[in-house]
Design a protein around this motif. Structure first.
Motif, mmCIF file in Angstrom:
data_model
loop_
_atom_site.group_PDB
_atom_site.id
_atom_site.type_symbol
_atom_site.label_atom_id
_atom_site.label_comp_id
_atom_site.label_asym_id
_atom_site.label_seq_id
_atom_site.Cartn_x
_atom_site.Cartn_y
_atom_site.Cartn_z
ATOM 1 N N GLY A 55 0.815 -1.213 0.000
ATOM 2 C CA GLY A 55 0.000 0.000 0.000
ATOM 3 C C GLY A 55 0.847 1.261 0.000
ATOM 4 O O GLY A 55 0.555 2.224 -0.715
ATOM 5 N N THR A 56 1.910 1.245 0.796
ATOM 6 C CA THR A 56 2.809 2.391 0.851
ATOM 7 C C THR A 56 3.507 2.598 -0.488
ATOM 8 O O THR A 56 3.599 3.719 -0.993
ATOM 9 C CB THR A 56 3.854 2.200 1.969
ATOM 10 O OG1 THR A 56 3.168 2.088 3.213
ATOM 11 C CG2 THR A 56 4.832 3.361 2.028
ATOM 12 N N THR A 57 3.991 1.516 -1.074
ATOM 13 C CA THR A 57 4.691 1.605 -2.356
ATOM 14 C C THR A 57 3.774 2.168 -3.439
ATOM 15 O O THR A 57 4.202 2.991 -4.250
ATOM 16 C CB THR A 57 5.258 0.228 -2.754
ATOM 17 O OG1 THR A 57 6.206 -0.169 -1.745
ATOM 18 C CG2 THR A 57 5.959 0.275 -4.096
ATOM 19 N N GLU A 58 2.500 1.774 -3.441
ATOM 20 C CA GLU A 58 1.540 2.341 -4.398
ATOM 21 C C GLU A 58 1.430 3.857 -4.212
ATOM 22 O O GLU A 58 1.381 4.597 -5.185
ATOM 23 C CB GLU A 58 0.160 1.715 -4.212
ATOM 24 C CG GLU A 58 0.028 0.312 -4.749
ATOM 25 C CD GLU A 58 -1.362 -0.256 -4.501
ATOM 26 O OE1 GLU A 58 -2.355 0.512 -4.543
ATOM 27 O OE2 GLU A 58 -1.457 -1.469 -4.262
ATOM 28 N N LEU A 59 1.383 4.292 -2.964
ATOM 29 C CA LEU A 59 1.225 5.726 -2.684
ATOM 30 C C LEU A 59 2.453 6.543 -3.068
ATOM 31 O O LEU A 59 2.323 7.685 -3.500
ATOM 32 C CB LEU A 59 0.935 5.948 -1.201
ATOM 33 C CG LEU A 59 -0.490 5.734 -0.757
ATOM 34 C CD1 LEU A 59 -0.596 5.822 0.752
ATOM 35 C CD2 LEU A 59 -1.412 6.756 -1.396
ATOM 36 N N ILE A 60 3.637 5.985 -2.889
ATOM 37 C CA ILE A 60 4.855 6.777 -3.088
ATOM 38 C C ILE A 60 5.466 6.602 -4.471
ATOM 39 O O ILE A 60 6.437 7.276 -4.806
ATOM 40 C CB ILE A 60 5.909 6.475 -2.000
ATOM 41 C CG1 ILE A 60 6.466 5.054 -2.123
ATOM 42 C CG2 ILE A 60 5.336 6.752 -0.616
ATOM 43 C CD1 ILE A 60 7.621 4.754 -1.184
ATOM 44 N N ARG A 61 4.914 5.715 -5.276
ATOM 45 C CA ARG A 61 5.493 5.359 -6.570
ATOM 46 C C ARG A 61 5.868 6.577 -7.421
ATOM 47 O O ARG A 61 6.920 6.606 -8.038
ATOM 48 C CB ARG A 61 4.540 4.453 -7.339
ATOM 49 C CG ARG A 61 5.074 4.001 -8.682
ATOM 50 C CD ARG A 61 4.160 3.025 -9.387
ATOM 51 N NE ARG A 61 4.063 1.796 -8.621
ATOM 52 C CZ ARG A 61 2.916 1.234 -8.247
ATOM 53 N NH1 ARG A 61 1.768 1.795 -8.573
ATOM 54 N NH2 ARG A 61 2.906 0.118 -7.557
ATOM 55 N N ASP A 62 5.018 7.584 -7.477
ATOM 56 C CA ASP A 62 5.242 8.731 -8.356
ATOM 57 C C ASP A 62 5.750 9.970 -7.624
ATOM 58 O O ASP A 62 5.623 11.077 -8.126
ATOM 59 C CB ASP A 62 3.945 9.060 -9.104
ATOM 60 C CG ASP A 62 3.487 7.903 -9.971
ATOM 61 O OD1 ASP A 62 4.348 7.226 -10.564
ATOM 62 O OD2 ASP A 62 2.270 7.661 -10.042
ATOM 63 N N MET A 63 6.351 9.792 -6.458
ATOM 64 C CA MET A 63 6.785 10.940 -5.654
ATOM 65 C C MET A 63 8.233 11.357 -5.899
ATOM 66 O O MET A 63 8.718 12.268 -5.244
ATOM 67 C CB MET A 63 6.576 10.654 -4.161
ATOM 68 C CG MET A 63 5.147 10.614 -3.753
ATOM 69 S SD MET A 63 5.045 10.469 -1.955
ATOM 70 C CE MET A 63 3.323 10.717 -1.689
#
Length: 177
Positions: A55-63
């Motif tokens: 879930g975290t990786t999905e959120l930060i993928r484009d940061m």
């Protein structure tokens, strides 16, 4: 969490692994609470830790991050799992520099200007992660956001906002209790 279905999966996993407890508790801040969120239970349960990492990786993928970081002790398993899932380098932040070996406040390397996302298990007032933010910034890196598994909705968002840091919760306490 990016999708409400994923958020519910995390909520269910946190409850199933025993991370949500009810009773009389004293928090690290000294405040009393009728519930306790024990993310260490979640971070030692492989299934729940994997849900958090994905879930975290999905959120930060484009940061456009250069690394993920965690404050010793609670942030270590979370940051390690997210580092493995996202393939971003890992930085661990000690509460104080050790007086032996190579010393230092950090485990892991980063360059000046590196963008680091700090991961927290539970945020209440945001006080414990502020020291880590200051240390990383003094070392020349950029921290403009903190991701927490659970925000207790007790002032952390406002406190971190006052130093230019956005709090990103996977879930809020009101989702759990």
């Amino acid at each position: 969490m990016p999708e409400s279905g994923n958020k519910q999966i995390l909520i269910d996993a946190l409850k199933a692994c025993g991370a949500v407890k009810f009773g009389d508790f004293t928090l690290a801040s000294g405040k009393k609470s009728s519930y306790y969120i024990d993310i260490k239970k979640a971070s030692t349960d492989p299934k729940t830790l994997k849900i958090i990492a994905k879930g975290t990786t999905e959120l930060i993928r484009d940061m456009n991050l250069d690394a993920v970081g965690g404050v010793v002790l609670g942030g270590v398993p979370l940051a390690t799992a997210v580092s493995l899932e996202s393939e971003l380098p890992l930085v661990l932040i000690r509460k104080s520099a050790k007086g032996y070996g190579t010393g230092g406040l950090f485990v892991g390397d980063f360059e000046e200007g590196a963008r680091i996302m700090l991961l927290e298990d539970v945020t209440t007032s945001g006080g414990s992660v502020k020291d880590a933010i200051v240390a990383i910034r003094e070392a020349g890196a950029v921290v403009d956001s903190v991701l927490t598994v659970v925000d207790r909705e007790s002032g952390a968002e406002e406190s971190l906002g006052s130093i230019g840091v956005k709090l990103i919760p996977l879930v809020r306490a009101s989702d759990l209790v």
